[in-house]
Enzyme design. Structure first.
Site, short mmCIF file in Angstrom:
data_model
loop_
_atom_site.label_atom_id
_atom_site.label_comp_id
_atom_site.label_asym_id
_atom_site.label_seq_id
_atom_site.Cartn_x
_atom_site.Cartn_y
_atom_site.Cartn_z
N SER A 101 -11.27 -14.83 -34.11
CA SER A 101 -10.48 -13.76 -33.10
C SER A 101 -11.38 -12.46 -33.77
CB SER A 101 -8.97 -13.11 -33.60
OG SER A 101 -9.39 -12.33 -34.89
N ASP A 102 -11.94 -11.25 -33.50
CA ASP A 102 -12.26 -9.83 -34.01
C ASP A 102 -11.65 -9.89 -34.65
OD1 ASP A 102 -13.53 -8.22 -34.73
OD2 ASP A 102 -15.22 -7.91 -33.22
N TRP A 103 -12.00 -8.74 -35.87
CA TRP A 103 -10.63 -8.05 -36.60
C TRP A 103 -9.33 -7.79 -35.92
CZ3 TRP A 103 -11.44 -7.04 -41.82
CH2 TRP A 103 -10.99 -6.34 -42.28
N GLU A 104 -8.15 -8.48 -36.22
CA GLU A 104 -6.93 -8.05 -35.73
C GLU A 104 -7.17 -8.27 -34.19
OE1 GLU A 104 -5.90 -5.01 -38.04
OE2 GLU A 104 -5.31 -6.23 -39.49
#
Ligand code: NOJ
Length: 694
Positions: free
Chosen positions: A252-255
């Protein structure tokens, strides 16, 4: 010898549910209080720890103290260099030099791998048609064909073999998908586009990365077709893992898995984790929702473990492919050998030279070294701006500024800042004008600081910030030649600057060899060869403005009553000190079968006394189709070297599949019909021809 996937399958049979979930969890910078989690096999990856001793220390815990001895994968963003800073990616793309771009990526990765970084969150292959979006700096521009070629080159570079025979790192194609389509150029914003545009324009660079063997993908922050990308079954399971048979893994991207709560498609962290898992996001970057909730989800629904198994297999496969089980540690002495070594620093210079784009030249450049120069403007001795938006471990102390390069070249010059790069105060302008009044020529540095582009650095105004334009206006009154160096992270709307400058170069944020490359070009030691990969609009109101726009029913109608619709600079445009003449476009056959190749030759002559490089571009238009098609599309190019007065006959051979398209049912088809063809120096010039597919 067992293959990576066989080894991964064998290992999977030994794993507990906790250990499986651990592989799907990525934490941020390594913290010492997380050692226990590593020991228990509950973390599979860390990001942004750039310290080889620390990386080796936690790796040792994983390899010696955890039950299954599965190595950690350390990821980071090495976007345009690690310690040796290269030009920002959009600038590198303007070189259209795939070998150089590949080499730049390889050098950057070699440095980063010496710090134990074996996974790079790059290349960013997002198509960007809106220069307000700050991340236009990080990609390869607006064209899907060029974007695809550059995506491949960067994947090859990052995943090149290191000394131990394994890839230096896993590359990561990001941000999947259509992140560059953010409405209004506002980062993280909603994206609304048809599946047709998605497949035609935004997906090709990602598909190219898969074809080149990219090991990982990153799901983006935006939604696409009304579902967040990090919970998007269509993009991840159907297209990426289904149609394209991608066998690496998705982070995923950050969070961004947890953020699906804010998107309003999950009501708590548990259901966000479920959405991420189901859609095919294999690893959770930083949010902890997989770490905290996957187990409870599996306890409730045993079938979910099959999805977990698939994700873990993908991650383990890549860890085997990277040779991490055999070579988990990084030799701490490697740093001394590779960081900022001679070859890498030279490579930053080569890349910088070819990234510069000459946009205007009223017979002024190249300059003679005898003239008395006034170097004016906020960037002439600014070592920070050339470091660009993803500095990584780049240090401004290593930057060669224009001033430093002028000194190194023994030039006769005076220097004044004239104004700040952002602050509108005008107090320093007069002093700069007074200084310049005694000199022969003015070299003026204008543009944007490095923190005005990149992630979440979007702009609603794309003109020169602060008092920069006032400075130019005041200098103009001196009636001396002005050469403007534009330090830009994006296309800027600067018609007045263009008009008032006698010569203008887009020098971008060019990395640590910035000043040297600029000086070599100003004085003719190097002939500029870059061409734009993004359209420059005249004004923000024209955006989106890109060369490969669709045909419409009323092409002759004026679009605005207060502005024409011509860009300031077109895609593919860039000048040289040489003068290239195109002639004799000869088609081998102009009626082609579906299995043929389109083959033709073109004569290009360097009608000048100076050696140079030319980027020969090939465009086509599908004249009749079942769906609306672009007015022009790039389908091939070649960057060639020419001696002074050299004539070259260049040959092209383009597979017919390049002229296929998606029909209304989203089938990729190659249709019979007539096509227009252009071969030339930019998207608006060239020799025309035509061909038919029978
Ligand atoms: C967020 C950015 O969108 C992404 O490009 C980057 O790789 C991650 N942060 C990790 O730094």
């Amino acid at each position: 010898m067992a293959t990576s996937i066989q080894k991964a399958k064998r290992l999977l049979t030994k794993m507990t549910l906790d250990e499986k979930i651990g592989q799907m969890v990525q934490f941020g910078r390594i913290k010492l209080n997380e050692k226990n989690l590593v020991r228990e096999g509950k973390i599979g990856s860390f990001l942004n720890s750039r310290n080889v001793a620390l990386v080796n220390e936690v790796q040792r815990i994983a390899m010696e103290q955890s039950r299954l001895k599965i190595p950690l994968l350390i990821g980071s963003d090495i976007i345009h260099g690690y310690v040796s800073t290269f030009p920002i990616p959009v600038a590198e793309a303007c070189s259209w030099n795939l070998d150089l771009i590949e080499s730049s990526a390889k050098h950057a990765m070699t440095e980063a791998a010496a710090d134990g970084i074996r996974w790079n969150f790059a290349p960013m292959v997002d198509i960007a048609r809106d220069p307000r979006w700050g991340r236009i700096a990080e990609g390869a521009g607006e064209d899907p064909y060029l974007g695809a070629q550059i995506a491949k080159a960067r994947v090859r570079g990052f995943q090149a073999k290191g000394k131990n025979g394994y890839p230096l790192a896993a590359a990561c194609a990001k941000h999947f998908v259509a992140y560059g389509g953010a409405e209004g150029g506002r980062d993280y914003n909603t994206v609304d586009m048809s599946e047709h545009v998605l497949r035609t324009t935004y997906l090709p660079p990602f598909k190219a990365a898969v074809d080149e063997g990219v090991m990982s993908f990153m799901s983006s922050f935006n939604d696409i077709l009304s579902v967040p990308s990090s919970a998007n079954d269509f993009s991840l399971r159907q297209v990426l893992k289904g149609e394209w048979r991608f066998d690496g893994f998705v982070v995923s991207d950050w969070e961004s898995i947890e953020e699906v709560i804010a998107h309003g498609i999950a009501d708590d962290r548990t259901s966000s984790a479920l959405a991420g898992l189901k859609s095919g996001v294999d690893m959770d970057m930083h949010s902890g929702v997989y770490h905290d909730h996957l187990k409870e989800l599996v306890i409730k629904d045993k079938k979910l473990e099959l999805l977990i198994d698939d994700s873990v297999l993908r991650i383990l496969k890549i860890k085997y492919d990277l040779g991490l089980f055999e070579h988990p540690y990084t030799d701490p002495n490697l740093r001394d050998e590779v960081i900022l070594n001679k070859e890498t620093v030279e490579m930053t210079l080569k890349m910088a030279r070819e990234s510069i784009v000459l946009l205007k030249n009223e017979a002024l450049l190249p300059l003679s070294k005898e003239q008395k120069i006034a170097l004016i403007g906020p960037f002439g001795d600014d070592p920070h701006t050339p470091i660009g938006c993803w500095g990584a471990e780049g240090n401004h102390k290593n930057t060669v500024t224009v001033k430093m390069a002028f000194e190194n070249a023994g030039l006769d010059f005076v220097i004044a800042q004239g104004c700040d790069s952002i602050d509108p105060k005008v107090e320093w302008i007069q002093e700069a004008v007074d200084l310049a009044s005694h000199q022969d020529i003015i070299i003026l540095t204008l543009g944007e600081r490095q923190d005005m582009s990149g992630e979440n650095n979007n702009r609603a105004f794309l003109d020169l910030p602060g008092a920069q334009l006032e400075l130019l206006r005041a200098l103009k009154k001196l009636n001396k030649p002005i050469i403007t160096l534009l330090f830009n992270g994006r296309p800027m709307t600067i018609p007045e600057t263009v008009e008032k400058s006698d010569a203008l170069l887009a020098v971008w944020h060019l990395g640590l060899s910035s000043g040297t490359a600029i000086t070599e070009i100003l004085f003719g030691d190097v002939n500029p060869s870059g061409k734009l990969v993004t359209t420059f609009p005249k004004t923000v109101g024209q955006i989106p403005l890109y060369y490969n726009h669709k045909r419409t029913g009323r092409p002759k109608f004026r679009r605005y009553i207060d502005c024409d619709e011509e860009p300031l600079f077109h895609f593919g445009f860039g000048l040289s000190y040489s003068n290239f003449i195109y002639d004799k476009l000869i088609m081998k056959k102009s009626r082609l079968g579906k299995k043929d190749k389109l083959e033709f030759t073109i004569d290009v002559y360097n009608d000048s006394d100076i050696d140079g490089q030319e980027i020969v571009q090939v465009y086509y238009r599908d004249l009749l189709a079942q769906v609306t098609r672009p007015v022009k599309e790039l389908c091939a190019f070649e960057k060639a070297n020419f001696k002074a007065h050299q004539l070259k006959t260049l040959s092209f051979s383009i597979p017919i599949s390049q002229f296929g398209y998606y029909d209304p049912e989203m089938n990729f088809i190659i249709e019979k019909g007539n096509f227009a063809l252009w071969v030339g120096p930019s998207s608006i010039e060239g020799i025309a021809s035509e061909f038919t597919i029978r």
